[in-house]
Design a protein around this motif. Structure first.
Motif, PDB file in Angstrom:
ATOM      1  N   ARG A 204       0.846  -1.188   0.000  1.00  0.00           N
ATOM      2  CA  ARG A 204       0.000   0.000   0.000  1.00  0.00           C
ATOM      3  C   ARG A 204       0.879   1.235   0.000  1.00  0.00           C
ATOM      4  O   ARG A 204       1.976   1.238   0.547  1.00  0.00           O
ATOM      5  CB  ARG A 204      -0.964  -0.018   1.176  1.00  0.00           C
ATOM      6  CG  ARG A 204      -0.330   0.069   2.540  1.00  0.00           C
ATOM      7  CD  ARG A 204      -1.402   0.058   3.625  1.00  0.00           C
ATOM      8  NE  ARG A 204      -1.935  -1.282   3.868  1.00  0.00           N
ATOM      9  CZ  ARG A 204      -3.099  -1.522   4.464  1.00  0.00           C
ATOM     10  NH1 ARG A 204      -3.866  -0.515   4.852  1.00  0.00           N
ATOM     11  NH2 ARG A 204      -3.512  -2.755   4.666  1.00  0.00           N
ATOM     12  N   GLY A 205       0.372   2.284  -0.669  1.00  0.00           N
ATOM     13  CA  GLY A 205       1.120   3.535  -0.760  1.00  0.00           C
ATOM     14  C   GLY A 205       0.716   4.300  -2.004  1.00  0.00           C
ATOM     15  O   GLY A 205      -0.193   3.898  -2.734  1.00  0.00           O
TER      16      GLY A 205
ATOM     17  N   LYS B 242       9.416   0.893  -3.962  1.00  0.00           N
ATOM     18  CA  LYS B 242       9.564  -0.387  -3.253  1.00  0.00           C
ATOM     19  C   LYS B 242      10.005  -1.518  -4.174  1.00  0.00           C
ATOM     20  O   LYS B 242      10.540  -2.533  -3.728  1.00  0.00           O
ATOM     21  CB  LYS B 242       8.230  -0.772  -2.598  1.00  0.00           C
ATOM     22  CG  LYS B 242       7.858   0.085  -1.397  1.00  0.00           C
ATOM     23  CD  LYS B 242       6.531  -0.387  -0.806  1.00  0.00           C
ATOM     24  CE  LYS B 242       6.137   0.467   0.392  1.00  0.00           C
ATOM     25  NZ  LYS B 242       4.835   0.040   0.979  1.00  0.00           N
ATOM     26  N   GLN B 243       9.682  -1.369  -5.475  1.00  0.00           N
ATOM     27  CA  GLN B 243      10.024  -2.379  -6.491  1.00  0.00           C
ATOM     28  C   GLN B 243       9.475  -3.767  -6.123  1.00  0.00           C
ATOM     29  O   GLN B 243      10.158  -4.783  -6.226  1.00  0.00           O
ATOM     30  CB  GLN B 243      11.548  -2.436  -6.705  1.00  0.00           C
ATOM     31  CG  GLN B 243      12.121  -1.153  -7.289  1.00  0.00           C
ATOM     32  CD  GLN B 243      13.556  -1.304  -7.772  1.00  0.00           C
ATOM     33  OE1 GLN B 243      14.127  -2.400  -7.752  1.00  0.00           O
ATOM     34  NE2 GLN B 243      14.144  -0.203  -8.212  1.00  0.00           N
ATOM     35  N   GLY B 244       8.206  -3.783  -5.712  1.00  0.00           N
ATOM     36  CA  GLY B 244       7.542  -5.035  -5.373  1.00  0.00           C
ATOM     37  C   GLY B 244       6.594  -5.472  -6.485  1.00  0.00           C
ATOM     38  O   GLY B 244       6.891  -5.324  -7.680  1.00  0.00           O
ATOM     39  N   LEU B 245       5.428  -5.999  -6.075  1.00  0.00           N
ATOM     40  CA  LEU B 245       4.461  -6.525  -7.047  1.00  0.00           C
ATOM     41  C   LEU B 245       3.921  -5.410  -7.943  1.00  0.00           C
ATOM     42  O   LEU B 245       3.790  -5.590  -9.157  1.00  0.00           O
ATOM     43  CB  LEU B 245       3.291  -7.209  -6.296  1.00  0.00           C
ATOM     44  CG  LEU B 245       2.186  -7.810  -7.165  1.00  0.00           C
ATOM     45  CD1 LEU B 245       2.743  -8.860  -8.109  1.00  0.00           C
ATOM     46  CD2 LEU B 245       1.087  -8.407  -6.281  1.00  0.00           C
TER      47      LEU B 245
END
Length: 589
Positions: free
Chosen positions: A559-560, A568-571
Motif C-alpha cells: 500500500r502507498g 519499493k520495487q515489489g508486485l
C-alpha cells in the motif's frame, strides 16, 4: 413428493384463495343451482316415460308443462354454468397473478449468493412455466373438481331416491376409483417431477447459449451446444413418453372398464328384480342415465389429474424458490443515520463466497473523506469482493465495515444505495428510453436533472444525434451503442443521484484509449469532493490516487502512493513495468 409435502403445498395454495372467499361462495352457489337443474332433467323424463308414455291418450297440458320444464332447466343450466365458470376462472386468474407477483418480488430480495449458484434459465422457468402450470390448476382443475364433486353428490342423492339398494351397489365403485386415482397420483408425481426438471434444464441451456451467442459463433460451438441441447431434449422427451403411457393406461381406459362393469351390474340387478316384480322403464332409464353421468365427471376428474400433478410439482418448485432463505444482507429499515462525509474503513475483514475458501483475509484499510483509493491486483485477488462487501451485497465472515465510523448495516438500504454510486465495467442498459435509463423511473429525478447529468459526463452530443434524442428507445443491453457510449450512460445514471461515495469497478476497462482520454476529465470532475474507490486495469489511470492497495490472493500485500510503490520495487512495480513494455496504450492485468 410425499403426502405431507402435498398437503403443505395445498394449504399454501388455499391461503391464496382466502381473500377471494366471497367470490368463491357466490360461484359455489351458482354451481349448486346449475347442478340441481342438470340433475332434475332425467327425473322429468322418468315421469314422462312411466306416467304418460304407456298411455294411449297423451294429456296436452301436463306434457306441455314437462316439455317447458325440461327446456327451461337446460337453459337455466347453460346460463348459470356460463357465469359460474366465468367467476371461477376469474378468481383463478387473480390468484395466479398474485403468485407471480410474489415470486417475482421474492427473487429480487434474494442475496447474490443465491444467483451465484443458480442458473438464470432455471429461475426463468420457475417464474414463467411453473406458474403457468399452477394457473391451469386453478382455471381447469379446481373448478372441475368442485363442479364434478357437487355433481357426484347430487347423482347419488338422485340414485337413492330412485332405488336405495342399487345406489348402495354404486357406492361400492368409489373405493376402486379412489385406488385408481392414488395409483395415478403416485407415479405421475415422479414422472412430472422429472419432466419439470428437464424443462428447467432446457431453459437454462437456451439462456446460456443466447447470452453467449457471440462466443458460440466465434469459437464454432454450435455443434457441441446442439448436441448437449439434444441430449437434454431427449431426456425431456423420454419423461414425456412415460407420462403418456401412464395417462393412456390409468386415465380414460381404466375408468371405461369400471363403467362397463357398472352397467353390467345395474342391468343384471334389474334383470333379477324383474322376476319378482315389474320394473318401471322410467326408473331403468333414469338410473342408467345417472350412472353414465356419474362416470362422465369421474372421467373429467381423471383427465384433470394430469394437470393437477403438473401443478403440484410446479407449485412445489415455486414455493421452494419462495422459501429460499438466502436473503440479501439486511439493513436497518427505519434508520435515520446519514452518510455525510464518506469515510470508509475495513477492520480485519475476512470473506468467503462458499463458506469454505476465503477470498479475502484480514483486510484492513481506511479511506478518509474526499480521498481516492485504487485497488489493483491480478484476476482473483479480491478487488471486486471488496466492492461487493462495501455495497452490502454480502456479509463478511469476520471483521467489520464502517462508513463515517458507523457499521454498514446500521444505515438504511435506501441511504446506502443513494449515497454510494456504482459504475461497473459492464454497463447494463434496459430496453427503455435514454431518459428512463438514467432516472430509472425515479419520480424525484426530473428531466432537467437527467439532461444535466448527461452534460456533466459529456454524453449530450451523441444523445442529441439519436432520432428521438432523450426519448430514443434503446434495445436490450444497449446493443446499438458503442461500449464507450454505454459507459457514459452508466456514468450519468450514477451522477444524477449525486452520491457521496463513488465506486468505479474497472469503469474504463472496455473503453478505447482515445475515448478514455476524453473522459478522464469527466472522471476527475466526478471524483471531486467525493470519496472514491477505484478498481483499475490500467495503472496509468490511477497514478494520482491518494493511495493504492495492491492485493494478492485475498490479502493486501502493498500500500502507498504510485511513487512510493514504484520505489519499493515489489508486485506493483512488476505490474507497472509489464504494462509499459506492452506499449504506451497500456495493457491489462
Amino acid at each position: 413428493m410425499n403426502i405431507m409435502k402435498n398437503k403443505q403445498v395445498l394449504r399454501r395454495l388455499v391461503r391464496y384463495a382466502v381473500p377471494h372467499r366471497k367470490s368463491f361462495a357466490l360461484a359455489f352457489c351458482l354451481l349448486l343451482v346449475a347442478t340441481t337443474a342438470d340433475l332434475l332433467g332425467p327425473m322429468l323424463i322418468k315421469v314422462f316415460i312411466d306416467t304418460y308414455l304407456t298411455e294411449r291418450y297423451f294429456p296436452v297440458e301436463p306434457l306441455l308443462l314437462l316439455g317447458v320444464g325440461y327446456i327451461s332447466l337446460n337453459m337455466i343450466k347453460v346460463v348459470i354454468q356460463y357465469f359460474q365458470q366465468l367467476k371461477f376462472q376469474g378468481i383463478a386468474l387473480n390468484i395466479i397473478q398474485q403468485i407471480r407477483i410474489d415470486v417475482f418480488s421474492h427473487v429480487h430480495k434474494l442475496g447474490l449468493r443465491y444467483f451465484d449458484r443458480t442458473p438464470t434459465g432455471s429461475l426463468v422457468s420457475r417464474i414463467t412455466n411453473d406458474t403457468e402450470a399452477i394457473k391451469e390448476m386453478f382455471v381447469e382443475v379446481i373448478a372441475v373438481f368442485i363442479q364434478n364433486g357437487v355433481f357426484l353428490i347430487g347423482i347419488f342423492i338422485a340414485m337413492f331416491i330412485l332405488d336405495m339398494k342399487l345406489a348402495l351397489y354404486c357406492l361400492a365403485l368409489l373405493p376402486f376409483i379412489f385406488v385408481l386415482m392414488k395409483t395415478y397420483q403416485h407415479f405421475s408425481g415422479i414422472y412430472y417431477t422429472q419432466l419439470r426438471e428437464k424443462l428447467s434444464q432446457l431453459n437454462a441451456k437456451i439462456h446460456e447459449s443466447l447470452q453467449g451467442m457471440g462466443i458460440v459463433q466465434v469459437f464454432r460451438q454450435e455443434k457441441r451446444l446442439r448436441r448437449e441441447f439434444g441430449d437434454i431434449n431427449e431426456s425431456h422427451y423420454q419423461a414425456g413418453v412415460r407420462n403418456l403411457k401412464l395417462d393412456g393406461l390409468l386415465l380414460r381406459p381404466a375408468v371405461d372398464v369400471l363403467y362397463v362393469l357398472a352397467i353390467i351390474g345395474v342391468l343384471s340387478y334389474f334383470g333379477i328384480s324383474v322376476l319378482d316384480s315389474p320394473v318401471e322403464v322410467g326408473v331403468l332409464y333414469a338410473f342408467v342415465n345417472y350412472l353414465e353421468r356419474f362416470f362422465q365427471p369421474v372421467n373429467e376428474m381423471m383427465q384433470r389429474l394430469s394437470m393437477y400433478q403438473q401443478a403440484m410439482v410446479a407449485s412445489k418448485r415455486v414455493f421452494e424458490l419462495m422459501n429460499e432463505g438466502e436473503k440479501a444482507p439486511s439493513f436497518m429499515k427505519d434508520s435515520q443515520a446519514t452518510i455525510k462525509r464518506g469515510m470508509i474503513e475495513f477492520r480485519g475483514v475476512t470473506f468467503s463466497y462458499d463458506g469454505k475458501t476465503n477470498v479475502l483475509s484480514n483486510i484492513s484499510f481506511l479511506i478518509k473523506e474526499g480521498q481516492t483509493v485504487a485497488l489493483v491486483g491480478h484476476t482473483g485477488s479480491g478487488k471486486s469482493s471488496i466492492i461487493n462487501l462495501l455495497l452490502g451485497f454480502y456479509t463478511p465472515k469476520q471483521g467489520e465495515i464502517l462508513i463515517d465510523g458507523q457499521p454498514l448495516q446500521t444505515y438504511s438500504e435506501e441511504e446506502i444505495r443513494r449515497r454510494i454510486g456504482l459504475v461497473l465495467q459492464d454497463s447494463f442498459i434496459f430496453a427503455d428510453t435514454v431518459k428512463a435509463n438514467i432516472s430509472l423511473h425515479d419520480p424525484l429525478i426530473l428531466e432537467e436533472d437527467v439532461r444535466e447529468a448527461l452534460r456533466f459526463v459529456q454524453a449530450t452530443p451523441f444523445i442529441e444525434d439519436l432520432p428521438k434524442s432523450y426519448n430514443e428507445v434503446l434495445v436490450e443491453r444497449g446493443a446499438t451503442l458503442s461500449s464507450g457510449q454505454r459507459q457514459l450512460l452508466s456514468f450519468a445514471r450514477t451522477m444524477v443521484r449525486k452520491p457521496k461515495i463513488l465506486v468505479l469497478d474497472e469503469a474504463t476497462a472496455h473503453i478505447d484509449t482515445e475515448t478514455e482520454d476524453a473522459i478522464q476529465a469527466v472522471l476527475a470532475k466526478m471524483k471531486r469532493n467525493r470519496t472514491t474507490v477505484a478498481i483499475a486495469h490500467r495503472l496509468s489511470t490511477i497514478q494520482h490516487a491518494d493511495a493504492i492497495l495492491v492485493l494478492h490472493k485475498g490479502e493486501i500485500v502493498e500500500r502507498g502512493t504510485h511513487a512510493e510503490l514504484l520505489e519499493k520495487q515489489g508486485l506493483y512495480y512488476s505490474m507497472y513495468r509489464l504494462q509499459n513494455h506492452q506499449g504506451k496504450a497500456g495493457g491489462e492485468i
